[in-house]
Design a protein around this motif. Structure first.
Motif, mmCIF file in Angstrom:
data_model
loop_
_atom_site.group_PDB
_atom_site.id
_atom_site.type_symbol
_atom_site.label_atom_id
_atom_site.label_comp_id
_atom_site.label_asym_id
_atom_site.label_seq_id
_atom_site.Cartn_x
_atom_site.Cartn_y
_atom_site.Cartn_z
ATOM 1 N N ARG A 90 39.469 51.386 28.922
ATOM 2 C CA ARG A 90 38.957 50.392 28.174
ATOM 3 C C ARG A 90 39.319 49.047 29.371
ATOM 4 O O ARG A 90 38.449 48.441 29.533
ATOM 5 N N LYS A 91 40.607 49.184 29.959
ATOM 6 C CA LYS A 91 40.720 47.953 31.034
ATOM 7 C C LYS A 91 39.761 47.934 32.271
ATOM 8 O O LYS A 91 39.143 47.329 32.621
ATOM 9 N N THR A 92 39.416 49.302 32.566
ATOM 10 C CA THR A 92 38.558 49.600 33.552
ATOM 11 C C THR A 92 37.196 49.147 33.476
ATOM 12 O O THR A 92 36.389 48.559 34.266
ATOM 13 N N VAL A 93 36.691 49.441 32.197
ATOM 14 C CA VAL A 93 35.333 49.454 31.704
ATOM 15 C C VAL A 93 35.341 47.664 31.672
ATOM 16 O O VAL A 93 34.210 47.045 32.060
ATOM 17 N N VAL A 94 36.271 47.049 30.977
ATOM 18 C CA VAL A 94 36.105 45.595 30.986
ATOM 19 C C VAL A 94 36.081 44.928 32.388
ATOM 20 O O VAL A 94 35.243 43.951 32.459
ATOM 21 N N ALA A 95 37.034 45.260 33.009
ATOM 22 C CA ALA A 95 36.886 44.862 34.518
ATOM 23 C C ALA A 95 35.673 44.835 34.979
ATOM 24 O O ALA A 95 35.286 44.017 35.898
ATOM 25 N N LEU A 96 35.050 46.141 34.977
ATOM 26 C CA LEU A 96 33.688 46.442 35.635
ATOM 27 C C LEU A 96 32.596 45.502 34.880
ATOM 28 O O LEU A 96 31.833 44.809 35.420
ATOM 29 N N ARG A 97 32.827 45.479 33.510
ATOM 30 C CA ARG A 97 31.457 44.608 32.964
ATOM 31 C C ARG A 97 31.887 43.375 32.915
ATOM 32 O O ARG A 97 30.800 42.467 32.936
ATOM 33 N N THR A 98 32.793 42.698 33.152
ATOM 34 C CA THR A 98 32.998 41.307 33.471
ATOM 35 C C THR A 98 33.099 40.680 34.659
ATOM 36 O O THR A 98 33.068 39.527 34.752
ATOM 37 N N SER A 99 33.242 41.659 35.633
ATOM 38 C CA SER A 99 33.182 41.104 36.972
ATOM 39 C C SER A 99 34.261 39.732 37.292
ATOM 40 O O SER A 99 33.620 38.808 37.587
ATOM 41 N N THR A 100 35.336 40.072 36.506
ATOM 42 C CA THR A 100 36.411 38.817 36.804
ATOM 43 C C THR A 100 36.703 38.601 38.323
ATOM 44 O O THR A 100 37.191 39.403 38.987
ATOM 45 N N PRO A 101 36.206 37.377 38.656
ATOM 46 C CA PRO A 101 36.881 37.090 39.969
ATOM 47 C C PRO A 101 38.138 37.182 40.335
ATOM 48 O O PRO A 101 38.983 36.871 39.414
ATOM 49 N N GLY A 102 38.317 37.981 41.428
ATOM 50 C CA GLY A 102 39.738 38.038 41.901
ATOM 51 C C GLY A 102 40.349 39.249 41.321
ATOM 52 O O GLY A 102 41.394 39.705 41.623
ATOM 53 N N ARG A 103 39.779 39.911 40.339
ATOM 54 C CA ARG A 103 40.245 41.019 39.787
ATOM 55 C C ARG A 103 39.119 42.048 39.472
ATOM 56 O O ARG A 103 38.807 42.422 38.428
ATOM 57 N N PRO A 104 38.756 42.737 40.630
ATOM 58 C CA PRO A 104 37.563 43.684 40.609
ATOM 59 C C PRO A 104 38.119 44.817 39.830
ATOM 60 O O PRO A 104 39.159 45.114 40.061
ATOM 61 N N ALA A 105 37.121 45.498 39.492
ATOM 62 C CA ALA A 105 37.611 46.862 38.657
ATOM 63 C C ALA A 105 37.985 47.806 39.522
ATOM 64 O O ALA A 105 39.047 48.551 38.997
ATOM 65 N N ARG A 106 37.856 47.908 40.812
ATOM 66 C CA ARG A 106 38.507 48.586 41.623
ATOM 67 C C ARG A 106 40.048 48.265 41.855
ATOM 68 O O ARG A 106 40.762 49.389 41.829
ATOM 69 N N ALA A 107 40.421 47.375 41.694
ATOM 70 C CA ALA A 107 41.766 46.861 41.830
ATOM 71 C C ALA A 107 42.416 47.138 40.681
ATOM 72 O O ALA A 107 43.596 47.800 40.741
ATOM 73 N N VAL A 108 41.872 47.160 39.681
ATOM 74 C CA VAL A 108 42.346 47.419 38.273
ATOM 75 C C VAL A 108 42.880 48.917 38.219
ATOM 76 O O VAL A 108 43.734 49.515 37.750
ATOM 77 N N ALA A 109 41.819 49.667 38.708
ATOM 78 C CA ALA A 109 41.886 50.873 38.606
ATOM 79 C C ALA A 109 42.908 51.724 39.634
ATOM 80 O O ALA A 109 43.771 52.477 39.263
ATOM 81 N N LEU A 110 42.956 50.877 40.838
ATOM 82 C CA LEU A 110 44.128 51.307 41.648
ATOM 83 C C LEU A 110 45.307 50.902 41.221
ATOM 84 O O LEU A 110 46.562 51.610 41.580
ATOM 85 N N GLU A 111 45.567 49.845 40.659
ATOM 86 C CA GLU A 111 46.915 49.417 40.095
ATOM 87 C C GLU A 111 47.324 50.374 39.077
ATOM 88 O O GLU A 111 48.507 50.671 38.734
ATOM 89 N N GLN A 112 46.487 50.576 38.228
ATOM 90 C CA GLN A 112 46.694 51.728 37.158
ATOM 91 C C GLN A 112 47.007 53.001 37.514
ATOM 92 O O GLN A 112 48.049 53.628 37.201
#
Length: 176
Positions: free
Chosen positions: A97-119
């Motif tokens: 869910r977090k990876t998909v949300v990060a990808l779909r929302t294109s949050t500035p400063g929190r790209p999906a790649r960074a979320v996945a790597l931190e996870q």
């Protein structure tokens, strides 16, 4: 969770604190059971005829209600054990869910790649924690529970690796 409470009471009559302690011993790597959850579940078990109050003790401290499994509770537990657990539904885990949300929302400063790597880092840390225990010190049930957790984390890590790889690949923008 109802069935776990029934299983914990099969060892003999117990009050809520003893049920919580037993759960935490049975599942040492899981999130500890909250007292409120224990007492709410015990109340539902009594209401549904699966457990009964056998006594109330004071023993010089706070009043403790002691619960025991009824025949209906034993039957419920037998039926639950006989029924295979359903496989997990894809996409229900927070990591997905977090990876998909990060990808779909294109949050500035929190790209999906960074979320996945931190996870991924958090998962690797947890695998090391689980594997750092001396398996010889654990009973078979604890070793099996730990192994299950490690294998699930390993599957998540493989998915996270694929997610990072996919996020690194140039693809056409998906409609939102």
């Amino acid at each position: 969770m109802t069935e776990l409470h029934l299983a914990l009471l099969l060892r003999g009559p117990a009050h809520g604190y003893e049920v919580k302690q037993a759960y935490d011993r049975w599942f040492p790597d899981a999130k500890p059971l909250a007292f409120g959850q224990v007492y709410a579940t015990l109340g539902r078990l009594v209401r549904d005829g699966l457990a009964e109050v056998v006594e109330t003790r004071s023993e010089g401290g706070p009043e403790r209600t002691v619960y025991a499994v009824t025949d209906a509770g034993r039957e419920r537990l037998r039926a639950w054990l006989a029924e295979p657990a359903p496989p997990a539904v894809a996409g229900t885990e927070d990591v997905v869910r977090k990876t998909v949300v990060a990808l779909r929302t294109s949050t500035p400063g929190r790209p999906a790649r960074a979320v996945a790597l931190e996870q991924r880092t958090a998962h690797l840390r947890r695998v090391r924690e689980l594997q750092s225990h001396d398996p010889a010190a654990d009973d078979v049930a604890t070793r099996l529970a730990r192994r299950y957790a490690v294998l699930h984390l390993d599957a998540d890590l493989r998915w996270l690796d694929e997610a990072v790889e996919a996020l690194d690949s140039p693809t056409p923008e998906e409609p939102r």
